[in-house]
Design an enzyme around this catalytic site. Structure first.
Site, PDB file in Angstrom:
ATOM      1  N   LYS A 153      30.989  64.268  39.105  1.00  0.00           N
ATOM      2  CA  LYS A 153      31.220  63.280  40.172  1.00  0.00           C
ATOM      3  C   LYS A 153      30.006  63.298  41.087  1.00  0.00           C
ATOM      4  CE  LYS A 153      35.487  62.391  38.975  1.00  0.00           C
ATOM      5  NZ  LYS A 153      36.002  61.081  38.605  1.00  0.00           N
ATOM      6  N   LYS A 180      33.640  66.533  30.912  1.00  0.00           N
ATOM      7  CA  LYS A 180      34.198  65.261  30.445  1.00  0.00           C
ATOM      8  C   LYS A 180      33.438  64.109  31.081  1.00  0.00           C
ATOM      9  CE  LYS A 180      38.239  62.364  31.177  1.00  0.00           C
ATOM     10  NZ  LYS A 180      37.458  61.456  32.071  1.00  0.00           N
ATOM     11  N   ASP A 182      33.127  60.448  32.664  1.00  0.00           N
ATOM     12  CA  ASP A 182      34.090  59.608  33.380  1.00  0.00           C
ATOM     13  C   ASP A 182      34.387  58.364  32.538  1.00  0.00           C
ATOM     14  OD1 ASP A 182      34.330  60.028  36.921  1.00  0.00           O
ATOM     15  OD2 ASP A 182      35.846  59.384  35.476  1.00  0.00           O
ATOM     16  N   GLU A 183      35.505  57.709  32.873  1.00  0.00           N
ATOM     17  CA  GLU A 183      35.977  56.618  32.001  1.00  0.00           C
ATOM     18  C   GLU A 183      35.012  55.443  31.975  1.00  0.00           C
ATOM     19  OE1 GLU A 183      37.522  57.707  34.674  1.00  0.00           O
ATOM     20  OE2 GLU A 183      37.479  56.051  36.094  1.00  0.00           O
ATOM     21  N   HIS A 273      41.455  58.752  27.207  1.00  0.00           N
ATOM     22  CA  HIS A 273      41.581  58.348  28.610  1.00  0.00           C
ATOM     23  C   HIS A 273      42.361  57.039  28.641  1.00  0.00           C
ATOM     24  CE1 HIS A 273      40.694  57.340  32.723  1.00  0.00           C
ATOM     25  NE2 HIS A 273      40.112  58.497  32.896  1.00  0.00           N
ATOM     26  N   ARG A 274      43.265  56.921  29.603  1.00  0.00           N
ATOM     27  CA  ARG A 274      44.181  55.759  29.596  1.00  0.00           C
ATOM     28  C   ARG A 274      43.838  54.687  30.639  1.00  0.00           C
ATOM     29  NH1 ARG A 274      49.591  57.923  32.824  1.00  0.00           N
ATOM     30  NH2 ARG A 274      48.425  58.793  34.585  1.00  0.00           N
ATOM     31  N   LYS A 313      46.355  61.937  42.978  1.00  0.00           N
ATOM     32  CA  LYS A 313      46.054  60.691  43.709  1.00  0.00           C
ATOM     33  C   LYS A 313      46.563  59.447  42.980  1.00  0.00           C
ATOM     34  CE  LYS A 313      41.574  60.014  41.497  1.00  0.00           C
ATOM     35  NZ  LYS A 313      40.121  60.203  41.547  1.00  0.00           N
ATOM     36  N   GLY A 357      43.377  63.871  38.191  1.00  0.00           N
ATOM     37  CA  GLY A 357      43.432  62.818  39.228  1.00  0.00           C
ATOM     38  C   GLY A 357      43.808  63.400  40.572  1.00  0.00           C
ATOM     39  N   GLY A 381      37.927  67.080  38.898  1.00  0.00           N
ATOM     40  CA  GLY A 381      36.583  66.515  39.108  1.00  0.00           C
ATOM     41  C   GLY A 381      36.079  66.797  40.513  1.00  0.00           C
TER      42      GLY A 381
END
Ligand code: CAP
Ligand code: MG
Length: 434
Positions: A153, A180, A182-183, A273-274, A313, A357, A381
Site C-alpha cells: 500500500k 499480494k 492489489d486488485e 479476489h472478488r 472496513k 479489508g 495491508g
C-alpha cells in the site's frame, strides 16, 4: 393471468425434483398487481424455456426441459431445472438461465438468487481447487493456518523495483508468507507485469535463502483477454511461483474456468479476489448471495477466495460470512430453507476463505474467533504498512498477533514481550475501520 400467457405451466407446487435436477432458491418481490404464482411462473419460465406468450408450435423435447417452481414460502421459492437444460461443465452456460433475464423482468421488482443445490452428476463435471485447504501443508509446509499475506500500500504507485525490493523484501523478512498484488495492479506503465514477476522472484529467492522459509506471491494475472491471461500465468509459473491471483468477478466465469484448467496443468493455486462482487451481492433484496458466488468459485476450482471479515472496513454480515466459510470449508451443515441449501461436494476439495479489508494485529483474534478456525488466509495491508516502526515491524506485529492467538495469550500481555505488537496496539488498539 391472460389467456395468451404461458407462465402458469411453470408452477407445480409439490413437484419432487428428479435426481439430476438443479435446484435454485430465490427470494422474490412481485411488482404491484402480480400474484406470487405469476411471479414464480415468470422466474421458472424465463430462466428455462419459456417466453411471455403461448406459442403456435412446441418442440418434442420441451417437456423434458421445463423448469418448475415447486416450493414457496412467503417471498422465497425453489425452482427445479432439468440437468439436460444446461451445457455440461459450464458455469457460464448455467448462469445464463437462473442468473439471466429474469433479473430484469418488470413483473418482479426485486429478485435474489440465494443458493443452488447441484446434483452429483453436475458436480462430477468439475475439478474444483487443485490445492484448496491442502495449500497450507503442501505449499507452505505449515502444520496449520493461517496463511498470511500483505498487499503493498498505497494500492498503486510503486515501481516494480520498489514493489519488490522495498516492500516485498520487508514484508517477507518480517515473517509474512505472501506478498499480494492489489486488485487494480495489473500491467501499468509504472509497474509492468513481467518486470514485477521477475523482480519478485529474485527477492523471494534471496529471502528464502536468508530465512529458510517458504515465500510466495499472489501476482495478479488479470488480463484484457484470455490469451494474455494464459501468457501471464505461464510467466508466473516459469518464475517458480506456486500461486497466481485473479480478479474473478471482473474477469468473468469463462476466464475463471480457463485459469482453473491452467492451474491444474501447472499444479498452481489460485488466489481469487472478488472485486466488483458488491455490485450484486450487497443489496439483500436483489442480485446473488456471496455464498453462492463462493460456491461457484469452489466448483470451478479456485483455491482461496475473499469472503469478508464482518469487523473490517468492507460490508458483509457475520451470519453470511460464517455460512459461506462453513460452505467453502465443507463444515457440513444442514439446509436452512431461507438462507442456504444442502450441497454434496462429491470429493471436491474445500477452498480456503480469505479474510481481508481493514484488518490490523488488534483485530486478528476476533477474526479467528468469528471463523472458528485458523485454516484460512488473512491479508493485512494498511494494518502492516501503517506500523509506526515501518513495514518489517508491521509484518512482525501481524505474526506476533497470530502467535499470541495460537498460544491463547492476550494480545496486550504478549505485547509486553513483543515490541512490534505493542506498538501496533498503541496505534490501532482494536479499532474497527469503516
Ligand atoms: C485490503 C484490500 C482488499 C480488500 C478486498 C483493499 O487492503 O487490498 O482488496 O480486502 O475486500 O484494497 O482494500 P487493507 P474483500 O488490508 O489495507 O484494508 O476482502 O472484502 O473482498
Ligand atoms: Mg485490495
Amino acid at each position: 393471468m391472460s389467456k395468451s400467457e404461458w407462465y402458469a405451466d411453470f408452477v407445480k407446487l409439490g413437484y419432487a425434483p428428479k435426481k439430476d435436477d438443479i435446484v435454485c432458491l430465490f427470494r422474490f418481490e412481485p411488482s404491484s398487481g402480480i400474484a406470487d404464482s405469476e411471479a414464480m411462473g415468470r422466474i421458472a419460465s424465463e430462466s428455462s424455456v419459456g417466453t411471455w406468450t403461448t406459442l403456435a408450435a412446441l418442440p418434442k423435447m420441451l417437456p423434458k426441459l421445463k423448469a418448475y417452481a415447486f416450493w414457496n414460502d412467503r417471498n422465497f421459492c425453489k425452482v427445479a431445472y432439468p440437468g439436460a437444460l444446461f451445457e455440461p461443465a459450464s458455469i457460464t452456460g448455467f448462469l445464463a438461465g437462473p442468473a439471466g433475464n429474469i433479473f430484469g423482468m418488470k413483473a418482479i421488482k426485486n429478485l435474489r438468487l440465494i443458493d443452488v443445490e447441484f446434483p452429483r452428476h453436475y458436480v462430477r463435471q468439475f475439478r474444483g481447487p487443485h490445492f484448496g485447504i491442502d495449500a497450507i501443508k503442501k505449499i507452505f509446509k505449515k502444520k496449520s493456518g493461517p496463511i498470511t499475506a500483505v498487499v503493498p500500500k498505497p494500492k498503486l504507485g510503486y515501481t516494480a523495483t520498489e514493489h519488490a525490493e522495498k516492500v516485498a523484501y520487508a514484508v517477507w523478512r518480517g515473517g509474512i508468507d505472501c506478498v499480494k498484488d492489489d486488485e487494480n495492479l495489473t500491467n501499468q506503465a509504472f509497474n509492468k507485469f513481467g518486470e514485477r514477476v521477475n523482480r519478485l522472484s529474485r527477492v523471494r529467492d534471496r529471502v528464502e535463502k536468508e530465512t529458510g522459509e517458504v515465500k510466495e506471491a499472489f501476482i495478479n494475472v488479470t488480463a484484457p483477454d484470455l490469451r494474455e491471461l494464459e501468457k501471464r500465468i505461464k510467466v508466473v509459473h516459469e518464475h517458480g511461483f506456486r500461486y497466481f491471483m485473479l480478479d474473478v468477478v471482473i474477469s468473468g466465469f469463462a476466464a475463471v474456468q480457463t485459469a482453473s484448467n491452467i492451474a491444474h496443468d501447472y499444479e498452481m493455486a489460485i488466489h481469487a479476489h472478488r472485486a466488483m462482487h458488491a455490485m450484486f451481492t450487497r443489496n439483500r433484496r436483489h442480485g446473488m448471495s456471496m455464498l453462492l458466488l463462493a460456491k461457484l468459485m469452489r466448483l470451478i476450482g479456485v483455491d482461496q477466495l475473499h469472503i469478508g471479515t464482518a469487523i473490517g472496513k468492507l460490508e458483509g454480515s457475520r451470519s453470511e460470512i460464517i455460512a459461506t466459510k462453513d460452505m467453502v470449508l465443507s463444515r457440513e451443515v444442514g439446509e436452512i430453507p431461507m438462507s442456504r441449501l444442502h450441497q454434496d461436494w462429491n470429493g471436491i476439495k474445500p477452498m480456503l476463505p480469505v479474510a481481508s479489508g481493514g484488518l490490523h494485529p488488534g483485530l486478528l483474534p476476533h477474526v479467528f474467533d468469528i471463523y472458528k478456525t485458523t485454516d484460512m488466509v488473512v491479508q493485512v495491508g494498511g494494518g502492516t504498512q501503517g506500523h509506526p516502526m515501518g513495514i518489517e515491524a508491521g509484518a512482525k506485529a501481524v505474526v506476533q498477533a497470530i502467535e499470541a492467538y495460537h498460544h491463547k495469550v492476550n494480545l496486550y500481555e504478549y505485547g509486553e514481550t513483543h515490541m512490534e505488537l505493542k506498538e501496533a496496539l498503541k496505534k490501532w488498539g482494536s479499532v474497527r475501520p469503516r
